[in-house]
Design a protein around this motif. Structure first.
Motif, PDB file in Angstrom:
ATOM      1  N   LEU A 238       0.832  -1.201   0.000  1.00 43.44           N
ATOM      2  CA  LEU A 238       0.000   0.000   0.000  1.00 43.44           C
ATOM      3  C   LEU A 238       0.865   1.247   0.000  1.00 43.44           C
ATOM      4  O   LEU A 238       1.871   1.319   0.703  1.00 43.44           O
ATOM      5  CB  LEU A 238      -0.899   0.033   1.240  1.00 43.44           C
ATOM      6  CG  LEU A 238      -1.901  -1.111   1.405  1.00 43.44           C
ATOM      7  CD1 LEU A 238      -2.531  -1.050   2.784  1.00 43.44           C
ATOM      8  CD2 LEU A 238      -2.967  -1.032   0.343  1.00 43.44           C
TER       9      LEU A 238
ATOM     10  N   MET B 211      -4.273  10.478   6.024  1.00 47.32           N
ATOM     11  CA  MET B 211      -3.490   9.874   4.957  1.00 47.32           C
ATOM     12  C   MET B 211      -4.448   9.343   3.890  1.00 47.32           C
ATOM     13  O   MET B 211      -5.467   8.755   4.199  1.00 47.32           O
ATOM     14  CB  MET B 211      -2.625   8.744   5.502  1.00 47.32           C
ATOM     15  CG  MET B 211      -1.614   9.191   6.521  1.00 47.32           C
ATOM     16  SD  MET B 211       0.007   8.469   6.275  1.00 47.32           S
ATOM     17  CE  MET B 211      -0.341   6.785   6.617  1.00 47.32           C
TER      18      MET B 211
ATOM     19  N   TYR C 135      -9.787   3.835  10.249  1.00 46.29           N
ATOM     20  CA  TYR C 135      -9.951   3.664   8.815  1.00 46.29           C
ATOM     21  C   TYR C 135     -10.904   2.497   8.559  1.00 46.29           C
ATOM     22  O   TYR C 135     -11.065   1.612   9.398  1.00 46.29           O
ATOM     23  CB  TYR C 135      -8.617   3.324   8.132  1.00 46.29           C
ATOM     24  CG  TYR C 135      -7.579   4.406   8.166  1.00 46.29           C
ATOM     25  CD1 TYR C 135      -6.687   4.514   9.229  1.00 46.29           C
ATOM     26  CD2 TYR C 135      -7.463   5.317   7.128  1.00 46.29           C
ATOM     27  CE1 TYR C 135      -5.716   5.494   9.255  1.00 46.29           C
ATOM     28  CE2 TYR C 135      -6.492   6.310   7.134  1.00 46.29           C
ATOM     29  CZ  TYR C 135      -5.624   6.386   8.199  1.00 46.29           C
ATOM     30  OH  TYR C 135      -4.662   7.369   8.219  1.00 46.29           O
TER      31      TYR C 135
ATOM     32  N   PHE D 153      -4.860   6.703   0.966  1.00 50.76           N
ATOM     33  CA  PHE D 153      -4.269   5.449   0.546  1.00 50.76           C
ATOM     34  C   PHE D 153      -4.661   5.089  -0.877  1.00 50.76           C
ATOM     35  O   PHE D 153      -5.785   5.345  -1.314  1.00 50.76           O
ATOM     36  CB  PHE D 153      -4.714   4.308   1.464  1.00 50.76           C
ATOM     37  CG  PHE D 153      -3.995   4.255   2.779  1.00 50.76           C
ATOM     38  CD1 PHE D 153      -4.365   5.076   3.822  1.00 50.76           C
ATOM     39  CD2 PHE D 153      -2.936   3.383   2.965  1.00 50.76           C
ATOM     40  CE1 PHE D 153      -3.693   5.031   5.039  1.00 50.76           C
ATOM     41  CE2 PHE D 153      -2.264   3.328   4.165  1.00 50.76           C
ATOM     42  CZ  PHE D 153      -2.640   4.153   5.207  1.00 50.76           C
ATOM     43  N   GLY D 154      -3.728   4.450  -1.586  1.00 53.04           N
ATOM     44  CA  GLY D 154      -4.068   3.799  -2.835  1.00 53.04           C
ATOM     45  C   GLY D 154      -4.731   2.463  -2.546  1.00 53.04           C
ATOM     46  O   GLY D 154      -4.784   2.019  -1.396  1.00 53.04           O
ATOM     47  N   ALA D 155      -5.233   1.831  -3.594  1.00 55.07           N
ATOM     48  CA  ALA D 155      -5.938   0.560  -3.438  1.00 55.07           C
ATOM     49  C   ALA D 155      -4.984  -0.611  -3.247  1.00 55.07           C
ATOM     50  O   ALA D 155      -5.419  -1.712  -2.890  1.00 55.07           O
ATOM     51  CB  ALA D 155      -6.847   0.303  -4.625  1.00 55.07           C
TER      52      ALA D 155
ATOM     53  N   PHE E  66     -10.240   6.857   5.188  1.00 51.05           N
ATOM     54  CA  PHE E  66     -10.122   7.589   6.455  1.00 51.05           C
ATOM     55  C   PHE E  66     -11.496   7.859   7.049  1.00 51.05           C
ATOM     56  O   PHE E  66     -12.428   8.272   6.344  1.00 51.05           O
ATOM     57  CB  PHE E  66      -9.394   8.907   6.203  1.00 51.05           C
ATOM     58  CG  PHE E  66      -9.491   9.900   7.324  1.00 51.05           C
ATOM     59  CD1 PHE E  66     -10.328  11.005   7.216  1.00 51.05           C
ATOM     60  CD2 PHE E  66      -8.751   9.738   8.478  1.00 51.05           C
ATOM     61  CE1 PHE E  66     -10.418  11.927   8.245  1.00 51.05           C
ATOM     62  CE2 PHE E  66      -8.835  10.655   9.513  1.00 51.05           C
ATOM     63  CZ  PHE E  66      -9.679  11.759   9.389  1.00 51.05           C
TER      64      PHE E  66
ATOM     65  N   GLY F  23     -10.923  -5.394  -1.478  1.00 44.61           N
ATOM     66  CA  GLY F  23     -10.336  -4.915  -2.718  1.00 44.61           C
ATOM     67  C   GLY F  23     -10.181  -3.412  -2.817  1.00 44.61           C
ATOM     68  O   GLY F  23      -9.793  -2.900  -3.863  1.00 44.61           O
ATOM     69  N   GLN F  24     -10.453  -2.708  -1.739  1.00 48.84           N
ATOM     70  CA  GLN F  24     -10.365  -1.249  -1.751  1.00 48.84           C
ATOM     71  C   GLN F  24      -9.212  -0.773  -0.881  1.00 48.84           C
ATOM     72  O   GLN F  24      -8.721  -1.499  -0.016  1.00 48.84           O
ATOM     73  CB  GLN F  24     -11.674  -0.637  -1.222  1.00 48.84           C
ATOM     74  CG  GLN F  24     -12.905  -1.058  -1.973  1.00 48.84           C
ATOM     75  CD  GLN F  24     -12.914  -0.541  -3.386  1.00 48.84           C
ATOM     76  OE1 GLN F  24     -12.604   0.616  -3.645  1.00 48.84           O
ATOM     77  NE2 GLN F  24     -13.259  -1.392  -4.334  1.00 48.84           N
ATOM     78  N   GLY F  25      -8.811   0.469  -1.113  1.00 45.98           N
ATOM     79  CA  GLY F  25      -7.817   1.075  -0.245  1.00 45.98           C
ATOM     80  C   GLY F  25      -8.436   1.463   1.075  1.00 45.98           C
ATOM     81  O   GLY F  25      -9.642   1.350   1.283  1.00 45.98           O
ATOM     82  N   LEU F  26      -7.622   1.923   1.985  1.00 43.37           N
ATOM     83  CA  LEU F  26      -8.111   2.363   3.285  1.00 43.37           C
ATOM     84  C   LEU F  26      -8.835   3.692   3.155  1.00 43.37           C
ATOM     85  O   LEU F  26      -8.340   4.624   2.519  1.00 43.37           O
ATOM     86  CB  LEU F  26      -6.956   2.509   4.276  1.00 43.37           C
ATOM     87  CG  LEU F  26      -6.504   1.244   4.985  1.00 43.37           C
ATOM     88  CD1 LEU F  26      -5.838   0.285   4.035  1.00 43.37           C
ATOM     89  CD2 LEU F  26      -5.583   1.587   6.137  1.00 43.37           C
TER      90      LEU F  26
ATOM     91  N   ARG G 221     -12.808  -7.314  11.737  1.00 39.45           N
ATOM     92  CA  ARG G 221     -13.601  -7.653  10.541  1.00 39.45           C
ATOM     93  C   ARG G 221     -15.063  -7.658  10.931  1.00 39.45           C
ATOM     94  O   ARG G 221     -15.500  -8.485  11.739  1.00 39.45           O
ATOM     95  CB  ARG G 221     -13.197  -9.013   9.990  1.00 39.45           C
ATOM     96  CG  ARG G 221     -13.988  -9.423   8.744  1.00 39.45           C
ATOM     97  CD  ARG G 221     -13.471 -10.726   8.158  1.00 39.45           C
ATOM     98  NE  ARG G 221     -12.088 -10.598   7.714  1.00 39.45           N
ATOM     99  CZ  ARG G 221     -11.711 -10.057   6.554  1.00 39.45           C
ATOM    100  NH1 ARG G 221     -12.619  -9.618   5.707  1.00 39.45           N
ATOM    101  NH2 ARG G 221     -10.434  -9.998   6.236  1.00 39.45           N
TER     102      ARG G 221
ATOM    103  N   GLN H  87     -11.593  -0.501   5.562  1.00 40.07           N
ATOM    104  CA  GLN H  87     -11.039  -1.148   4.376  1.00 40.07           C
ATOM    105  C   GLN H  87     -12.047  -2.167   3.863  1.00 40.07           C
ATOM    106  O   GLN H  87     -12.256  -3.201   4.481  1.00 40.07           O
ATOM    107  CB  GLN H  87      -9.703  -1.830   4.691  1.00 40.07           C
ATOM    108  CG  GLN H  87      -8.991  -2.381   3.470  1.00 40.07           C
ATOM    109  CD  GLN H  87      -7.606  -2.931   3.797  1.00 40.07           C
ATOM    110  OE1 GLN H  87      -7.379  -3.459   4.878  1.00 40.07           O
ATOM    111  NE2 GLN H  87      -6.665  -2.787   2.879  1.00 40.07           N
TER     112      GLN H  87
ATOM    113  N   LEU I 139      -9.827  -0.542  10.745  1.00 34.33           N
ATOM    114  CA  LEU I 139      -8.448  -0.484  11.229  1.00 34.33           C
ATOM    115  C   LEU I 139      -8.238   0.763  12.072  1.00 34.33           C
ATOM    116  O   LEU I 139      -8.737   1.840  11.736  1.00 34.33           O
ATOM    117  CB  LEU I 139      -7.483  -0.467  10.053  1.00 34.33           C
ATOM    118  CG  LEU I 139      -7.364  -1.781   9.269  1.00 34.33           C
ATOM    119  CD1 LEU I 139      -6.814  -1.529   7.882  1.00 34.33           C
ATOM    120  CD2 LEU I 139      -6.476  -2.753  10.011  1.00 34.33           C
TER     121      LEU I 139
END
Lengths: 108, 112
Positions: free
Chosen positions: A87, A96, B35, A98-100, B45, B40-43, B108, B37, B91
């Protein structure tokens, strides 16, 4: 709008086959670019922070570099244990972005 | 403890129920982040606490989401009237000063 884009989405390598992961960003006021490693079922683990263009950092088989528009994570002679999702994130004000991520698989 | 801890590690709930997720940051870390998640995705915020300052709630997706941080340490993220789209890994991260963020293992959440 601040954006972080990582490519490729997934990468499969043979053990010993070096490659690079890309993180491109469009943010105003970059305060740091971060690389994390995330294993399945775990939280991201910090790898590197880069602050200015031209900066490079290394750790074992990994080297991170930074330009004004993108960062690369170079993996030299990877091993199966390097398999993970990598990441990229940029620090913008309080949070922050984040990218995927890039899902790396290294086959023995 | 040596790192950020989160509990529970897994939570399964029914649609419409409320849930509470807990985060214990690293001792001495003044900043705490939540965060989300999705698969398949980014975090994404959600919220940020810094010391005794008012939290930055700009990432909370709806008023069903709220968070508290008691005594500048432990934080609880509450989701009211959970929906299926709330299913994700939540997270928590903490940091000290301008240091990097250190993440917990996540919770989760599955909403049936």
């Amino acid at each position: 709008e601040d954006q972080v884009t990582q490519s490729p989405e997934a990468l499969r390598l043979q053990e010993g086959e070096s490659s690079s992961l890309n993180c491109s960003y469009t943010v105003s006021g970059l305060r740091g670019l971060f690389w994390y490693r995330q294993d399945p079922g775990k939280g991201p683990e910090f790898l590197f922070t880069l602050y200015s263009a031209g900066e490079e950092k290394e750790k074992e088989r990994l080297k991170a570099t930074l330009t004004k528009k993108e960062s690369f994570l170079h993996i030299t002679a990877p091993k199966p244990e390097d398999s993970a999702t990598y990441l990229c994130a940029v620090q913008v004000d309080n949070d922050m972005r984040f990218g995927a991520g890039t899902r790396l698989t290294v086959k023995p | 403890g040596a790192g950020v801890s989160q509990s529970p590690s897994n939570k399964v709930t029914e649609k419409g129920k409320d849930v509470e997720l807990r985060c214990d940051p690293i001792s001495g870390h003044t900043a705490l982040y939540w965060y989300r998640q999705s698969l398949g995705q980014g975090l994404e915020f959600l919220i940020y606490f810094q010391g005794n300052s008012a939290p930055d709630k700009s990432g909370l997706p709806s008023d069903r989401f709220s968070a508290e941080r008691t005594g500048g340490s432990v934080s609880t993220l509450t989701i009211q009237r959970t929906q299926q789209e709330d299913s994700a890994v939540y997270l928590c991260a903490s940091k000290r000063g301008s240091d990097t963020q250190y993440f917990g293992p996540g919770t989760r959440l599955t909403v049936l």
